[in-house]
Design a protein around this motif. Sequence first.
Motif, PDB file in Angstrom:
ATOM      1  N   PRO A   1       9.334  22.567  -1.965  1.00  0.00           N
ATOM      2  CA  PRO A   1       8.993  21.370  -2.729  1.00  0.00           C
ATOM      3  C   PRO A   1       8.683  20.193  -1.805  1.00  0.00           C
ATOM      4  CG  PRO A   1      11.353  21.831  -2.866  1.00  0.00           C
ATOM      5  CD  PRO A   1      10.725  22.964  -2.117  1.00  0.00           C
ATOM      6  N   LYS A   2       7.893  19.288  -2.289  1.00  0.00           N
ATOM      7  CA  LYS A   2       7.530  18.097  -1.523  1.00  0.00           C
ATOM      8  C   LYS A   2       8.720  17.141  -1.450  1.00  0.00           C
ATOM      9  CE  LYS A   2       2.646  18.041  -2.739  1.00  0.00           C
ATOM     10  NZ  LYS A   2       1.552  17.198  -3.236  1.00  0.00           N
ATOM     11  N   PRO A   3       8.919  16.498  -0.286  1.00  0.00           N
ATOM     12  CA  PRO A   3      10.004  15.507  -0.210  1.00  0.00           C
ATOM     13  C   PRO A   3       9.701  14.309  -1.108  1.00  0.00           C
ATOM     14  CG  PRO A   3       8.718  15.528   1.823  1.00  0.00           C
ATOM     15  CD  PRO A   3       8.206  16.639   0.977  1.00  0.00           C
ATOM     16  N   ARG A   4      10.720  13.788  -1.726  1.00  0.00           N
ATOM     17  CA  ARG A   4      10.597  12.635  -2.621  1.00  0.00           C
ATOM     18  C   ARG A   4      11.105  11.399  -1.884  1.00  0.00           C
ATOM     19  NH1 ARG A   4      14.220  11.626  -7.772  1.00  0.00           N
ATOM     20  NH2 ARG A   4      13.021   9.944  -8.747  1.00  0.00           N
ATOM     21  N   VAL A   5      10.233  10.395  -1.754  1.00  0.00           N
ATOM     22  CA  VAL A   5      10.560   9.202  -0.977  1.00  0.00           C
ATOM     23  C   VAL A   5      10.507   7.970  -1.874  1.00  0.00           C
ATOM     24  CG1 VAL A   5       9.923   7.762   1.000  1.00  0.00           C
ATOM     25  CG2 VAL A   5       9.604  10.249   1.112  1.00  0.00           C
ATOM     26  N   MET A   6      11.592   7.201  -1.837  1.00  0.00           N
ATOM     27  CA  MET A   6      11.604   5.908  -2.530  1.00  0.00           C
ATOM     28  C   MET A   6      10.993   4.869  -1.603  1.00  0.00           C
ATOM     29  SD  MET A   6      14.807   3.469  -3.658  1.00  0.00           S
ATOM     30  CE  MET A   6      15.133   4.007  -5.330  1.00  0.00           C
ATOM     31  N   VAL A   7      10.065   4.081  -2.130  1.00  0.00           N
ATOM     32  CA  VAL A   7       9.534   2.921  -1.421  1.00  0.00           C
ATOM     33  C   VAL A   7      10.170   1.727  -2.119  1.00  0.00           C
ATOM     34  CG1 VAL A   7       7.475   1.661  -0.714  1.00  0.00           C
ATOM     35  CG2 VAL A   7       7.388   4.159  -0.930  1.00  0.00           C
ATOM     36  N   ALA A   8      11.249   1.212  -1.515  1.00  0.00           N
ATOM     37  CA  ALA A   8      12.052   0.136  -2.115  1.00  0.00           C
ATOM     38  C   ALA A   8      11.582  -1.196  -1.547  1.00  0.00           C
ATOM     39  CB  ALA A   8      13.527   0.349  -1.804  1.00  0.00           C
ATOM     40  N   VAL A   9      11.061  -2.057  -2.421  1.00  0.00           N
ATOM     41  CA  VAL A   9      10.357  -3.257  -1.988  1.00  0.00           C
ATOM     42  C   VAL A   9      10.980  -4.518  -2.582  1.00  0.00           C
ATOM     43  CG1 VAL A   9       8.127  -4.438  -2.105  1.00  0.00           C
ATOM     44  CG2 VAL A   9       8.210  -1.972  -1.878  1.00  0.00           C
ATOM     45  N   TYR A  10      11.162  -5.532  -1.728  1.00  0.00           N
ATOM     46  CA  TYR A  10      11.386  -6.874  -2.245  1.00  0.00           C
ATOM     47  C   TYR A  10      10.183  -7.707  -1.822  1.00  0.00           C
ATOM     48  CZ  TYR A  10      12.729 -11.428  -3.536  1.00  0.00           C
ATOM     49  OH  TYR A  10      12.695 -12.658  -4.134  1.00  0.00           O
ATOM     50  N   SER A  11       9.537  -8.333  -2.803  1.00  0.00           N
ATOM     51  CA  SER A  11       8.321  -9.086  -2.510  1.00  0.00           C
ATOM     52  C   SER A  11       8.244 -10.296  -3.424  1.00  0.00           C
ATOM     53  CB  SER A  11       7.096  -8.185  -2.714  1.00  0.00           C
ATOM     54  OG  SER A  11       5.926  -8.820  -2.275  1.00  0.00           O
ATOM     55  N   MET A  12       8.555 -11.466  -2.893  1.00  0.00           N
ATOM     56  CA  MET A  12       8.516 -12.681  -3.709  1.00  0.00           C
ATOM     57  C   MET A  12       7.086 -13.100  -4.028  1.00  0.00           C
ATOM     58  SD  MET A  12      10.176 -16.461  -3.145  1.00  0.00           S
ATOM     59  CE  MET A  12      11.856 -15.861  -3.267  1.00  0.00           C
ATOM     60  N   TYR A  13       6.204 -13.047  -3.036  1.00  0.00           N
ATOM     61  CA  TYR A  13       4.842 -13.544  -3.229  1.00  0.00           C
ATOM     62  C   TYR A  13       3.794 -12.441  -3.341  1.00  0.00           C
ATOM     63  CZ  TYR A  13       6.971 -18.007  -2.273  1.00  0.00           C
ATOM     64  OH  TYR A  13       7.776 -19.113  -2.343  1.00  0.00           O
ATOM     65  N   LYS A  24       2.697   4.019   0.334  1.00  0.00           N
ATOM     66  CA  LYS A  24       2.722   5.111  -0.649  1.00  0.00           C
ATOM     67  C   LYS A  24       1.573   6.080  -0.402  1.00  0.00           C
ATOM     68  CE  LYS A  24       2.964   5.845  -5.665  1.00  0.00           C
ATOM     69  NZ  LYS A  24       1.881   6.666  -6.113  1.00  0.00           N
ATOM     70  N   LYS A  25       0.387   5.542  -0.186  1.00  0.00           N
ATOM     71  CA  LYS A  25      -0.782   6.390   0.067  1.00  0.00           C
ATOM     72  C   LYS A  25      -0.571   7.248   1.310  1.00  0.00           C
ATOM     73  CE  LYS A  25      -5.724   6.204   1.001  1.00  0.00           C
ATOM     74  NZ  LYS A  25      -6.842   5.385   1.417  1.00  0.00           N
ATOM     75  N   GLY A  26      -0.069   6.638   2.390  1.00  0.00           N
ATOM     76  CA  GLY A  26       0.185   7.387   3.614  1.00  0.00           C
ATOM     77  C   GLY A  26       1.232   8.473   3.439  1.00  0.00           C
ATOM     78  N   LEU A  27       2.294   8.160   2.724  1.00  0.00           N
ATOM     79  CA  LEU A  27       3.331   9.165   2.462  1.00  0.00           C
ATOM     80  C   LEU A  27       2.767  10.340   1.661  1.00  0.00           C
ATOM     81  CD1 LEU A  27       6.298   6.780   1.613  1.00  0.00           C
ATOM     82  CD2 LEU A  27       6.261   8.457   3.480  1.00  0.00           C
ATOM     83  N   GLU A  28       1.957  10.021   0.665  1.00  0.00           N
ATOM     84  CA  GLU A  28       1.383  11.080  -0.169  1.00  0.00           C
ATOM     85  C   GLU A  28       0.372  11.916   0.606  1.00  0.00           C
ATOM     86  OE1 GLU A  28       0.180   8.781  -3.592  1.00  0.00           O
ATOM     87  OE2 GLU A  28       2.171   9.026  -4.513  1.00  0.00           O
ATOM     88  N   GLU A  29      -0.418  11.267   1.474  1.00  0.00           N
ATOM     89  CA  GLU A  29      -1.350  12.017   2.315  1.00  0.00           C
ATOM     90  C   GLU A  29      -0.606  12.929   3.282  1.00  0.00           C
ATOM     91  OE1 GLU A  29      -3.851   9.056   4.133  1.00  0.00           O
ATOM     92  OE2 GLU A  29      -5.045   8.789   2.299  1.00  0.00           O
ATOM     93  N   GLY A  30       0.612  12.545   3.635  1.00  0.00           N
ATOM     94  CA  GLY A  30       1.454  13.355   4.506  1.00  0.00           C
ATOM     95  C   GLY A  30       2.225  14.445   3.774  1.00  0.00           C
ATOM     96  N   GLY A  31       2.061  14.522   2.462  1.00  0.00           N
ATOM     97  CA  GLY A  31       2.687  15.600   1.700  1.00  0.00           C
ATOM     98  C   GLY A  31       3.929  15.227   0.914  1.00  0.00           C
ATOM     99  N   ALA A  32       4.280  13.961   0.855  1.00  0.00           N
ATOM    100  CA  ALA A  32       5.470  13.532   0.106  1.00  0.00           C
ATOM    101  C   ALA A  32       5.083  13.054  -1.293  1.00  0.00           C
ATOM    102  CB  ALA A  32       6.184  12.408   0.849  1.00  0.00           C
ATOM    103  N   VAL A  33       6.057  12.975  -2.137  1.00  0.00           N
ATOM    104  CA  VAL A  33       5.934  12.304  -3.425  1.00  0.00           C
ATOM    105  C   VAL A  33       6.587  10.942  -3.231  1.00  0.00           C
ATOM    106  CG1 VAL A  33       6.629  12.300  -5.843  1.00  0.00           C
ATOM    107  CG2 VAL A  33       6.031  14.456  -4.731  1.00  0.00           C
ATOM    108  N   ALA A  34       5.801   9.870  -3.361  1.00  0.00           N
ATOM    109  CA  ALA A  34       6.312   8.519  -3.118  1.00  0.00           C
ATOM    110  C   ALA A  34       6.352   7.732  -4.419  1.00  0.00           C
ATOM    111  CB  ALA A  34       5.440   7.802  -2.093  1.00  0.00           C
ATOM    112  N   GLU A  35       7.451   7.005  -4.619  1.00  0.00           N
ATOM    113  CA  GLU A  35       7.639   6.207  -5.821  1.00  0.00           C
ATOM    114  C   GLU A  35       8.050   4.796  -5.416  1.00  0.00           C
ATOM    115  OE1 GLU A  35      10.315   8.231  -8.576  1.00  0.00           O
ATOM    116  OE2 GLU A  35       9.783  10.132  -7.607  1.00  0.00           O
TER     117      GLU A  35
END
Length: 164
Positions: A1-13, A24-35
């Motif tokens: 199965p593909k590794p599942r990666v959390m992209v945890a972001v704090y972004s005020m602006y 996210k795009k890079g992680l997915e191109e590398g074979g991961a599932v990114a959320e």
Amino acid sequence: PKPRVMVAVYSMYGHVRTMADAIKKGLEEGGAVAEIYQIPETLPQEVLAKMGAPPKRDDPVATIEMLPEFDGIMFGLPGRYGMFPAQFKAFWDATGGHWAKGALVGKPAGVFVSTGTQNGGQETIGLTLVPQLAHHGMIFVPLGYRDPRVFSYDEPHGASPYGA
């Protein structure tokens, strides 16, 4: 199965959140599932409005309980005087239960950063994150000097050996 990666972001602006799309795009191109998830906001809406912060995107809000469900975590953080923001600190300070159980041991983690100036603390944020991860037994995965632009002074750019 593909590794599942959390992209945890704090972004005020919105700058870090925009970077999260590329991560996210890079992680997915590398074979991961990114959320992508947003770190919970701690400031009242009226304060955010006075600061000129735009509305947040409709990404789901990260919870401490969901962290062990992921195979890895990428943290997207802005800089605040060379440190990550209080919102992330409040979120991470609530992970004591995971620390006690070893629930995050062995999970890889990385960081990408945006600051308002070229030397606004990008590297110190990566360095400051390392002890947080080490206490949980997580594996810090920095970029190193893989991108040749880090050696160029022809134009302003991001990147450091500690993260994007």
